[in-house]
Design an enzyme around this catalytic site. Structure first.
Site, PDB file in Angstrom:
ATOM      1  N   SER A  10       4.785  -0.347   5.084  1.00  0.00           N
ATOM      2  CA  SER A  10       4.922  -0.356   3.413  1.00  0.00           C
ATOM      3  C   SER A  10       6.043   0.822   3.413  1.00  0.00           C
ATOM      4  CB  SER A  10       3.413  -0.779   2.686  1.00  0.00           C
ATOM      5  OG  SER A  10       2.543   0.669   3.711  1.00  0.00           O
ATOM      6  N   HIS A  58       0.758  -1.070   0.120  1.00  0.00           N
ATOM      7  CA  HIS A  58      -0.355   0.049  -0.202  1.00  0.00           C
ATOM      8  C   HIS A  58       0.590   1.005  -0.167  1.00  0.00           C
ATOM      9  CE1 HIS A  58      -3.823  -3.081   0.276  1.00  0.00           C
ATOM     10  NE2 HIS A  58      -3.017  -3.074   1.881  1.00  0.00           N
ATOM     11  N   SER A  92      -3.468   2.269   3.811  1.00  0.00           N
ATOM     12  CA  SER A  92      -2.202   1.705   4.312  1.00  0.00           C
ATOM     13  C   SER A  92      -3.514   1.530   6.407  1.00  0.00           C
ATOM     14  CB  SER A  92      -1.426   1.632   4.459  1.00  0.00           C
ATOM     15  OG  SER A  92      -0.563   1.285   5.896  1.00  0.00           O
ATOM     16  N   GLU A 110      -5.673  -9.080   3.199  1.00  0.00           N
ATOM     17  CA  GLU A 110      -5.570 -10.296   3.490  1.00  0.00           C
ATOM     18  C   GLU A 110      -6.420 -11.246   4.191  1.00  0.00           C
ATOM     19  OE1 GLU A 110      -2.741  -9.274   7.247  1.00  0.00           O
ATOM     20  OE2 GLU A 110      -3.775 -11.074   8.270  1.00  0.00           O
ATOM     21  N   CYS A 145       2.868 -13.416   3.129  1.00  0.00           N
ATOM     22  CA  CYS A 145       4.188 -12.808   5.113  1.00  0.00           C
ATOM     23  C   CYS A 145       4.564 -14.426   5.799  1.00  0.00           C
ATOM     24  CB  CYS A 145       3.396 -12.308   5.933  1.00  0.00           C
ATOM     25  SG  CYS A 145       4.461 -12.173   6.680  1.00  0.00           S
ATOM     26  N   HIS A 195      -0.173 -10.006   1.629  1.00  0.00           N
ATOM     27  CA  HIS A 195      -1.070 -10.398   1.979  1.00  0.00           C
ATOM     28  C   HIS A 195      -1.825 -11.692   1.929  1.00  0.00           C
ATOM     29  CE1 HIS A 195      -1.831  -6.494   3.061  1.00  0.00           C
ATOM     30  NE2 HIS A 195      -2.051  -5.853   1.664  1.00  0.00           N
TER      31      HIS A 195
HETATM   32  S1  SF4 Z   1       3.348  -6.180   8.986  1.00  0.00           S
HETATM   33 FE1  SF4 Z   1       4.872  -7.267   8.076  1.00  0.00          FE
HETATM   34  S2  SF4 Z   1       5.429  -9.093   8.765  1.00  0.00           S
HETATM   35 FE2  SF4 Z   1       2.987  -8.352   9.803  1.00  0.00          FE
HETATM   36  S3  SF4 Z   1       2.063  -9.493   8.080  1.00  0.00           S
HETATM   37 FE3  SF4 Z   1       2.267  -7.844   7.127  1.00  0.00          FE
HETATM   38  S4  SF4 Z   1       3.844  -7.878   5.790  1.00  0.00           S
HETATM   39 FE4  SF4 Z   1       4.506  -9.859   7.503  1.00  0.00          FE
END
Ligand code: SF4
Length: 281
Positions: free
Chosen positions: A263, A41, A218, A125, A95, A73
């Site tokens: 991000s 984002h 974001s 996500e 991730c 995500h």
């Molecule tokens: S904030 Fe970063 S480390 Fe946490 S779940 Fe999202 S991508 Fe992964």
């Protein structure tokens, strides 16, 4: 004016890995590299990726051949099947924290549990996580999302979107737990988010004003803004880049803190530091 950057801010390891892999892919091959949704984002980083040859698409149907990058995500399990059917090369940058949630959801769903996800139903996500239990999850973002006539389940598995505040998970999971005989709940918030939120709070208590850098869309940046605004309601500034700063806003402050969402790349943070340092001169 004293300028201090939060102990933990900017790119988390999950986003950093996704962005690096996307740049690597476009450097190796200039054509037919697609990301399913923006990799992060952050408009500035996406702009640079597009310049190097990345195409951002919203659905897998838009890709005929080539490589698809799955962002941090993650996506639902059906997207992998569709990519395989089309013979697409997959670069998977889901991730590990999100992958853990997907695996929990898949396993417990297969074992007959009702899945509840605490999170924003519109967030990619959460949409992806729901895709690991045939889109059958109960998604709850606030107390009002828990139906009054909610079924009573034998077995309920509760997970939470990585960027949700822990307090939200605790309150909502407690309420959901009343609606099942046997409950398994997992705190699946990620430590990178927690660290950034705690550091932002710590710094906001120490300085006169806070600058929060990150995409306006974001979710994790927005949470940092909320935390800082609670402490500095009239002196928290949410910006995407240094160009949005107004020197007038800073003339009465002796100290300014800077934090950035997961991000936000380092070069944007450095631009803001340089800008504020210039005001000092
Ligand atoms: S904030 Fe970063 S480390 Fe946490 S779940 Fe999202 S991508 Fe992964």
């Amino acid at each position: 004016m004293r300028i201090k950057v939060a102990r933990n801010s900017g790119f988390c390891f999950g986003v950093e890995k996704a962005v690096n892999k996307a740049f690597e892919a476009t450097l190796q091959n200039k054509e037919n590299i697609y990301s399913l949704g923006p990799i992060i984002h952050n408009k500035q980083v996406i702009g640079k990726l597009i310049e190097t040859g990345l195409d951002v698409v919203n659905t897998i149907e838009e890709i005929q051949h080539g490589t698809v990058i799955i962002r941090s995500h993650g996506v639902g399990i059906d997207i992998y099947d569709q990519a395989e059917l089309k013979n697409l090369k997959i670069i998977d940058t889901t991730c590990p924290f999100v992958r853990r949630i997907q695996n929990i959801v898949k396993d417990y769903y297969q074992n007959g549990y009702k899945i509840a996800v605490i999170g924003d139903p519109k967030h990619p996500e959460v949409i992806g996580i729901n895709g690991w239990c045939k889109n059958q999850a109960l998604i709850v973002q606030s107390e009002s999302d828990i139906p009054e006539d909610m079924d009573y389940y034998d077995k309920l598995c509760i997970v939470v979107q990585t960027t949700m505040p822990l307090s939200r998970f605790e309150t909502l999971s407690e309420q959901l737990s009343q609606r099942a005989e046997h409950v398994e709940k997992f705190d699946t918030t990620c430590f990178a988010t927690k660290e950034r939120q705690e550091s932002a709070k710590e710094l906001a208590l120490e300085v006169d004003a806070m600058v929060v850098i990150g995409g306006y869309n974001s979710s994790n940046t927005q949470k940092l803004v909320d935390i800082c605004k609670r402490i500095r309601p009239h002196s928290t500034f949410h910006i995407e880049t240094a160009s949005s700063l107004d020197p007038q806003d800073f003339k009465d402050f002796e100290s300014v803190g800077i934090t950035a969402g997961a991000s936000t790349p380092e070069w944007i943070i450095q631009d803001v530091i340089k800008y504020l340092n210039k005001l000092n001169n």
